[in-house]
Design an enzyme around this catalytic site. Structure first.
Site, PDB file in Angstrom:
ATOM      1  CG  ASP A   1      -1.875   1.162   1.133  1.00 45.32           C
ATOM      2  OD1 ASP A   1      -1.766   2.141   0.496  1.00 45.32           O
ATOM      3  OD2 ASP A   1      -2.605   1.309   2.128  1.00 45.32           O
TER       4      ASP A   1
ATOM      5  CG  ASN B   1       1.473   3.713 -13.216  1.00 45.61           C
ATOM      6  OD1 ASN B   1       1.009   4.301 -14.094  1.00 45.61           O
ATOM      7  ND2 ASN B   1       0.645   2.243 -12.871  1.00 45.61           N
TER       8      ASN B   1
ATOM      9  CB  SER C   1       1.541  13.718 -14.811  1.00 43.29           C
ATOM     10  OG  SER C   1       0.627  14.789 -14.331  1.00 43.29           O
ATOM     11  CB  SER C   2      -3.324  12.941 -15.983  1.00 43.92           C
ATOM     12  OG  SER C   2      -4.616  12.926 -16.568  1.00 43.92           O
TER      13      SER C   2
ATOM     14  CE1 TYR D   1      -6.060  10.984 -11.746  1.00 42.87           C
ATOM     15  CE2 TYR D   1      -6.513  12.619 -13.246  1.00 42.87           C
ATOM     16  CZ  TYR D   1      -5.991  11.454 -13.091  1.00 42.87           C
ATOM     17  OH  TYR D   1      -5.219  10.544 -13.743  1.00 42.87           O
TER      18      TYR D   1
ATOM     19  CB  VAL E   1      -5.063   4.948 -20.785  1.00 40.06           C
ATOM     20  CG1 VAL E   1      -4.550   3.349 -21.010  1.00 40.06           C
ATOM     21  CG2 VAL E   1      -4.075   5.945 -21.276  1.00 40.06           C
TER      22      VAL E   1
END
Length: 253
Positions: free
Chosen positions: A64, A91, A138-139, A152, A185
């Site tokens: 975790d 990730n 990241s995003s 987020y 994705v």
């Protein structure tokens, strides 16, 4: 092209499914020895068994990442097992989208703080590598305001800022740091399959924003990650590599 990853030791968090699993498989295919973790013990065991069946040198462990002590212990155990650490790939994401303090706390602990802890635990080993690198997933939500704004998007943006700072601070030590920012994705059991089934309007909206007419695959993002981990990317540090099929409209200057 030889990516010069043979026998390199790479750690990947969240490596049992989705993007992380694709990253582990791609690194192993290039000859790297890969340790990965995820919260689900059964998922880790199954992923390790499947990858080892293809002769990959991988080791999966249930961790975790919100537990700092457990994360540090995993890093140290991996260093002992493989004898070195050359690269880390952060990730894991809480995927905590929506309002509420709980989502803010979860996003901070899992998306951002786990990355910081991973880097700090691995740093003594990275400093001994002749081709060390740090890569954070990241995003595009960290670059644009979209449905995942709030906790987020903010934490994903913070990851890019953190990695950019690392790149500058660690350049003299020969340690590179980069971010990869995927767009949508899609994979079985992933967030977008869930949205497709439970919020078809949002799914249709997201699909409509993709000029390629489709969402990406984990393997497409993994290619970007492996390229940045590779010692061949020796002059690339401090970048945020978009892997989004041109879904973002902003210009990176």
């Amino acid at each position: 092209m030889d990516m010069l990853l043979t026998d390199r030791v790479v750690l990947v968090t969240g490596g049992s499914r989705g993007i992380g699993r694709a990253v582990v498989a791609a690194l192993a295919a290039e000859g790297a020895r890969v340790a990965f973790c995820a919260r689900d013990a059964d998922g880790c065991a199954a992923a390790e068994q499947e990858l080892r069946a293809g002769s990959a040198d991988v080791a999966g462990t249930a961790v975790d990442v919100a537990d700092g002590d457990a994360l540090t212990a995993w890093v140290e155990a991996t260093a002992q097992r493989f004898g070195r650490i050359d690269a880390v790939v952060a990730n894991v994401s809480a995927l905590a989208i929506g309002p509420g303090e709980a989502n803010w706390r979860s996003s901070f602990e899992i998306d951002l703080l786990h990355t910081v802890r991973l880097v700090e635990a691995a740093m003594p080993h990275l400093e001994r590598s002749d081709a060390a690198s740090i890569t954070a997933v990241s995003s595009v939500s960290g670059r644009e305001i979209d449905f995942a704004d709030g906790s987020y998007g903010v934490m994903k943006a913070a990851l890019v800022h953190y990695v950019s700072g690392l790149a500058f601070d660690l350049a003299a030590k020969g340690i590179r740091a980069n971010a990869v920012s995927p767009g949508n994705v899609y994979f079985p059991g992933g967030v977008w399959e869930n949205i497709e089934q439970n919020n078809p309007e949002l799914f249709a909206h997201a699909m409509g924003l993709n000029p390629t007419g489709r969402m990406g695959s984990p393997e497409e993002t993994a290619y970007a990650v492996v390229s940045l981990v590779s010692p061949r990317a020796s002059r690339i540090s401090g970048t945020n590599l978009l892997v989004d099929g041109a879904v973002t409209r902003g210009v990176q200057l």
